[in-house]
Motif scaffolding. Structure first.
Motif, PDB file in Angstrom:
ATOM      1  N   CYS A  30       9.637  -6.064  -8.571  1.00 38.53           N
ATOM      2  CA  CYS A  30      10.438  -5.134  -9.369  1.00 38.53           C
ATOM      3  C   CYS A  30      11.121  -4.130  -8.458  1.00 38.53           C
ATOM      4  O   CYS A  30      10.543  -3.676  -7.479  1.00 38.53           O
ATOM      5  N   ASN A  31      12.351  -3.777  -8.807  1.00 41.44           N
ATOM      6  CA  ASN A  31      13.124  -2.821  -8.028  1.00 41.44           C
ATOM      7  C   ASN A  31      14.271  -2.303  -8.874  1.00 41.44           C
ATOM      8  O   ASN A  31      14.917  -3.106  -9.543  1.00 41.44           O
ATOM      9  N   PRO A  32      14.517  -1.008  -8.848  1.00 43.56           N
ATOM     10  CA  PRO A  32      13.757   0.089  -8.281  1.00 43.56           C
ATOM     11  C   PRO A  32      12.631   0.493  -9.223  1.00 43.56           C
ATOM     12  O   PRO A  32      12.540  -0.006 -10.345  1.00 43.56           O
ATOM     13  N   ILE A  33      11.783   1.419  -8.751  1.00 43.06           N
ATOM     14  CA  ILE A  33      10.698   1.945  -9.579  1.00 43.06           C
ATOM     15  C   ILE A  33      10.859   3.467  -9.661  1.00 43.06           C
ATOM     16  O   ILE A  33      10.715   4.161  -8.653  1.00 43.06           O
ATOM     17  N   PRO A  34      11.146   3.987 -10.862  1.00 48.31           N
ATOM     18  CA  PRO A  34      11.211   5.443 -11.012  1.00 48.31           C
ATOM     19  C   PRO A  34       9.816   6.054 -10.916  1.00 48.31           C
ATOM     20  O   PRO A  34       8.818   5.401 -11.232  1.00 48.31           O
ATOM     21  N   PHE A  35       9.753   7.301 -10.469  1.00 48.56           N
ATOM     22  CA  PHE A  35       8.472   7.980 -10.306  1.00 48.56           C
ATOM     23  C   PHE A  35       7.682   8.060 -11.610  1.00 48.56           C
ATOM     24  O   PHE A  35       6.469   8.196 -11.585  1.00 48.56           O
ATOM     25  N   ASP A  36       8.341   7.995 -12.761  1.00 45.55           N
ATOM     26  CA  ASP A  36       7.630   8.131 -14.033  1.00 45.55           C
ATOM     27  C   ASP A  36       7.177   6.794 -14.610  1.00 45.55           C
ATOM     28  O   ASP A  36       6.777   6.711 -15.763  1.00 45.55           O
ATOM     29  N   LYS A  37       7.196   5.721 -13.799  1.00 46.08           N
ATOM     30  CA  LYS A  37       6.782   4.395 -14.267  1.00 46.08           C
ATOM     31  C   LYS A  37       5.751   3.787 -13.331  1.00 46.08           C
ATOM     32  O   LYS A  37       5.872   3.857 -12.113  1.00 46.08           O
ATOM     33  N   GLY A  38       4.745   3.168 -13.911  1.00 49.09           N
ATOM     34  CA  GLY A  38       3.818   2.329 -13.176  1.00 49.09           C
ATOM     35  C   GLY A  38       2.872   3.051 -12.234  1.00 49.09           C
ATOM     36  O   GLY A  38       2.887   4.277 -12.094  1.00 49.09           O
ATOM     37  N   VAL A  39       2.053   2.242 -11.583  1.00 47.20           N
ATOM     38  CA  VAL A  39       1.057   2.748 -10.652  1.00 47.20           C
ATOM     39  C   VAL A  39       1.736   3.295  -9.398  1.00 47.20           C
ATOM     40  O   VAL A  39       1.341   4.342  -8.876  1.00 47.20           O
ATOM     41  N   CYS A  40       2.778   2.621  -8.925  1.00 49.60           N
ATOM     42  CA  CYS A  40       3.507   3.115  -7.755  1.00 49.60           C
ATOM     43  C   CYS A  40       4.150   4.466  -8.053  1.00 49.60           C
ATOM     44  O   CYS A  40       4.111   5.378  -7.223  1.00 49.60           O
TER      45      CYS A  40
ATOM     46  N   VAL B 184      -1.197   3.379  -2.114  1.00 55.82           N
ATOM     47  CA  VAL B 184      -1.448   4.484  -1.194  1.00 55.82           C
ATOM     48  C   VAL B 184      -0.124   5.149  -0.836  1.00 55.82           C
ATOM     49  O   VAL B 184       0.770   4.494  -0.295  1.00 55.82           O
ATOM     50  N   PRO B 185       0.019   6.454  -1.119  1.00 57.10           N
ATOM     51  CA  PRO B 185       1.235   7.159  -0.708  1.00 57.10           C
ATOM     52  C   PRO B 185       1.256   7.357   0.809  1.00 57.10           C
ATOM     53  O   PRO B 185       0.204   7.550   1.434  1.00 57.10           O
ATOM     54  N   ILE B 186       2.437   7.299   1.377  1.00 56.07           N
ATOM     55  CA  ILE B 186       2.620   7.492   2.812  1.00 56.07           C
ATOM     56  C   ILE B 186       3.479   8.738   2.993  1.00 56.07           C
ATOM     57  O   ILE B 186       4.639   8.775   2.543  1.00 56.07           O
ATOM     58  N   MET B 187       2.883   9.733   3.650  1.00 56.83           N
ATOM     59  CA  MET B 187       3.554  11.008   3.843  1.00 56.83           C
ATOM     60  C   MET B 187       4.043  11.122   5.283  1.00 56.83           C
ATOM     61  O   MET B 187       3.425  10.588   6.203  1.00 56.83           O
TER      62      MET B 187
ATOM     63  N   VAL C  14       5.267   4.233  -0.443  1.00 55.42           N
ATOM     64  CA  VAL C  14       3.912   3.843  -0.831  1.00 55.42           C
ATOM     65  C   VAL C  14       3.653   2.422  -0.362  1.00 55.42           C
ATOM     66  O   VAL C  14       4.579   1.617  -0.224  1.00 55.42           O
ATOM     67  N   LEU C  15       2.377   2.133  -0.125  1.00 57.08           N
ATOM     68  CA  LEU C  15       1.932   0.762   0.088  1.00 57.08           C
ATOM     69  C   LEU C  15       1.283   0.314  -1.204  1.00 57.08           C
ATOM     70  O   LEU C  15       0.420   1.012  -1.740  1.00 57.08           O
ATOM     71  N   ASP C  16       1.681  -0.847  -1.696  1.00 58.46           N
ATOM     72  CA  ASP C  16       1.188  -1.385  -2.960  1.00 58.46           C
ATOM     73  C   ASP C  16       0.452  -2.689  -2.693  1.00 58.46           C
ATOM     74  O   ASP C  16       1.002  -3.601  -2.068  1.00 58.46           O
ATOM     75  N   LEU C  17      -0.804  -2.755  -3.148  1.00 54.48           N
ATOM     76  CA  LEU C  17      -1.595  -3.978  -3.070  1.00 54.48           C
ATOM     77  C   LEU C  17      -1.934  -4.414  -4.483  1.00 54.48           C
ATOM     78  O   LEU C  17      -2.443  -3.611  -5.271  1.00 54.48           O
ATOM     79  N   ASP C  18      -1.663  -5.660  -4.819  1.00 60.04           N
ATOM     80  CA  ASP C  18      -1.991  -6.223  -6.127  1.00 60.04           C
ATOM     81  C   ASP C  18      -2.987  -7.358  -5.947  1.00 60.04           C
ATOM     82  O   ASP C  18      -2.929  -8.095  -4.959  1.00 60.04           O
ATOM     83  N   SER C  19      -3.853  -7.512  -6.950  1.00 56.72           N
ATOM     84  CA  SER C  19      -4.834  -8.592  -6.926  1.00 56.72           C
ATOM     85  C   SER C  19      -4.890  -9.273  -8.291  1.00 56.72           C
ATOM     86  O   SER C  19      -4.784  -8.611  -9.322  1.00 56.72           O
ATOM     87  N   PRO C  20      -5.102 -10.585  -8.299  1.00 56.59           N
ATOM     88  CA  PRO C  20      -5.293 -11.284  -9.570  1.00 56.59           C
ATOM     89  C   PRO C  20      -6.707 -11.086 -10.131  1.00 56.59           C
ATOM     90  O   PRO C  20      -6.993 -11.522 -11.238  1.00 56.59           O
ATOM     91  N   ARG C  21      -7.573 -10.419  -9.366  1.00 59.13           N
ATOM     92  CA  ARG C  21      -8.958 -10.208  -9.788  1.00 59.13           C
ATOM     93  C   ARG C  21      -9.138  -8.797 -10.352  1.00 59.13           C
ATOM     94  O   ARG C  21      -8.822  -7.818  -9.674  1.00 59.13           O
ATOM     95  N   PRO C  22      -9.640  -8.662 -11.558  1.00 55.32           N
ATOM     96  CA  PRO C  22      -9.918  -7.327 -12.094  1.00 55.32           C
ATOM     97  C   PRO C  22     -10.941  -6.605 -11.212  1.00 55.32           C
ATOM     98  O   PRO C  22     -11.811  -7.243 -10.617  1.00 55.32           O
TER      99      PRO C  22
END
Length: 158
Positions: free
Chosen positions: A63-73, A107-110, A118-126
């Protein structure tokens, strides 16, 4: 369970340039191959006000772009705090780029007191990501940041 001390030493060795783009690409490939149960690893960068844009990644198209008010990112970008989500389907405003994703760590990167991305990691495992994973990935992002020239190509305010 990953040996994050070993991964930290390996990442320090791998990142042998100051170029953020090269280091981001290398970091994504490294994490994809060294950490189990991931289906997406990537960077989203703040290159527009209150918006993240897709950077280097490994996995399905994203997905692109991601606004700050949407999602985990967006939540990680807004709060400047790591987001560890056991069940993305229970997260308000979750953006479903890949229906197979079940848990997420962002993880936010400052840099110089400002959000770089941010670094985004997704997993198919809950419930894939533990507190140890969170601390380990946060440490790896400190290594990435220290090894990279994290400049913004345009003047962005957060």
């Amino acid at each position: 369970m990953s040996d994050y001390a070993l991964l930290a030493r390996q990442l320090e060795t791998l990142l042998d340039t100051r170029d953020w783009l090269t280091n981001a690409a290398q970091t994504c490939a490294f994490l994809t191959h060294e950490i189990g149960d991931l289906n997406w690893v990537g960077f989203y960068l703040q290159r527009q006000p209150r918006t993240l844009v897709l950077g280097p990644f490994q996995g399905l198209p994203a997905c692109n772009p991601i606004p700050f008010d949407k999602g985990v990112c967006g939540a990680a970008a807004t709060t400047r705090r790591t987001q560890r989500v056991a069940d993305v389907h229970a997260f308000p405003g979750h953006i479903a780029c890949d229906a197979a994703s079940r848990s997420e760590l962002v993880v936010p990167i400052m840099h110089d007191g400002e959000l770089w991305g941010v670094l985004d990691l997704d997993s198919p495992r809950p419930e894939r990501f533990s507190e140890d994973d969170q601390r380990g990935i946060e440490r790896l992002m400190e290594i990435f940041s220290a090894a990279s020239d994290l400049t913004k190509p345009c003047n962005v305010t957060g």
